[in-house]
Design a protein around this motif. Structure first.
Motif, mmCIF file in Angstrom:
data_model
loop_
_atom_site.group_PDB
_atom_site.id
_atom_site.type_symbol
_atom_site.label_atom_id
_atom_site.label_comp_id
_atom_site.label_asym_id
_atom_site.label_seq_id
_atom_site.Cartn_x
_atom_site.Cartn_y
_atom_site.Cartn_z
ATOM 1 N N TRP A 77 38.106 43.738 50.491
ATOM 2 C CA TRP A 77 38.967 42.698 50.860
ATOM 3 C C TRP A 77 40.200 43.033 51.430
ATOM 4 O O TRP A 77 40.466 42.391 52.503
ATOM 5 C CB TRP A 77 39.490 41.936 49.297
ATOM 6 N N LEU A 122 34.848 43.492 38.721
ATOM 7 C CA LEU A 122 35.744 42.853 39.635
ATOM 8 C C LEU A 122 37.072 43.055 39.061
ATOM 9 O O LEU A 122 37.666 42.595 38.201
ATOM 10 C CB LEU A 122 35.404 41.419 39.812
ATOM 11 N N GLN A 146 41.950 36.932 46.861
ATOM 12 C CA GLN A 146 40.656 37.913 46.229
ATOM 13 C C GLN A 146 39.939 37.219 45.106
ATOM 14 O O GLN A 146 38.819 37.448 44.978
ATOM 15 C CB GLN A 146 41.510 39.067 45.208
ATOM 16 N N TYR A 149 37.029 35.843 47.450
ATOM 17 C CA TYR A 149 36.513 37.042 47.765
ATOM 18 C C TYR A 149 35.289 37.537 46.447
ATOM 19 O O TYR A 149 34.179 37.793 46.664
ATOM 20 C CB TYR A 149 36.997 38.382 48.296
ATOM 21 N N TYR A 150 36.058 37.600 45.131
ATOM 22 C CA TYR A 150 35.295 38.108 44.285
ATOM 23 C C TYR A 150 34.382 36.942 43.258
ATOM 24 O O TYR A 150 33.275 37.399 43.161
ATOM 25 C CB TYR A 150 36.354 38.386 42.901
ATOM 26 N N LYS A 166 34.868 40.067 34.772
ATOM 27 C CA LYS A 166 36.039 39.619 35.927
ATOM 28 C C LYS A 166 37.419 39.825 35.266
ATOM 29 O O LYS A 166 37.985 39.260 34.693
ATOM 30 C CB LYS A 166 35.808 38.113 35.974
ATOM 31 N N TYR A 168 40.251 40.117 37.016
ATOM 32 C CA TYR A 168 40.974 39.132 37.186
ATOM 33 C C TYR A 168 41.148 37.942 36.409
ATOM 34 O O TYR A 168 42.113 37.249 36.643
ATOM 35 C CB TYR A 168 40.734 38.670 38.780
#
Length: 214
Positions: A77, A122, A146, A149-150, A166, A168
């Motif tokens: 990214w 991620l 991000q 993207y993820y 995940k 994030y």
């Protein structure tokens, strides 16, 4: 069921920084939490479209592994590797999208050992410190956060039946928790421990699917 299982982890500096003499890597904690023996194949500053893919395809010890962790993509990214879409297919000797490379990496691993269980991890966003930091609102040159993207990369794994963790969305680590980071992206020891805890929680969701060889 996990004690003594052999695993391998590929990824960015967030994986690599568990090597002796360094800190901030989740593999400083995950082996003790899980009981697994984890081969650290992390590579600092790596991208799936180049050096990480080379690591995965050059690895020769899949036969005795039961678990594979594939962490990363923050560098893809940040360095503006083309994202593509989750349906992209890898083409030999071509410039491939991040999604195509993720798909190819998964297919390659399972071709080496179809009994492996794979987890795609991620990363968290990072903390504010300057305008260039990797945080939840920053966009790369392609105009993607991000998160965007993820989410597309997650679709690749999910469409192939691969478990996705995940960080994030699940770790509680972001620009609002600066104590978890030493800079704009790399975890502090506390952040690395939190990362390991969340990865371990994610892995345990599928505990019945991983059975040691007898």
């Amino acid at each position: 069921k996990w004690q003594g299982l052999n695993a391998v982890a590929f990824g960015t500096s967030l994986t690599y920084r568990s090597m002796p003499g360094s800190s901030g890597g989740y593999l400083n904690y995950l082996p003790k939490l899980s009981g697994m023996e984890i081969d650290n194949q992390g590579l600092g500053n790596s991208r799936i479209v180049s050096d990480m893919m080379a690591k995965i395809t050059g690895y020769t010890e899949y036969a005795d592994k039961r678990v594979v962790i594939l962490e990363g993509f923050v560098n893809d990214w940040a360095k503006n590797s083309p994202l593509g879409t989750y349906t992209d297919v890898y083409v030999t000797n071509e410039d491939n999208s991040t999604c195509a490379c993720v798909r190819q990496a998964i297919e390659y691993v399972y071709a080496q050992n179809p009994n492996i269980t794979m987890f795609l991890v991620l990363d968290s966003y990072g903390k504010h410190g300057s305008a260039s930091d990797e945080t939840s609102t920053k966009k790369n040159a392609a105009g993607l956060t991000q998160y965007e993207y993820y989410e597309e990369i997650a679709k690749v794994a999910e469409s192939m039946g691969i478990h996705v963790i995940k960080l994030y969305a699940e770790s509680g680590m972001s620009e609002r928790t600066p104590g978890y980071f030493i800079d704009n992206i790399h975890p502090s020891p506390a952040g690395a421990k939190q990362t390991a805890n969340i990865i371990w929680c994610g892995i345990k969701r599928w505990l019945p699917n991983v059975i040691p060889e007898t």
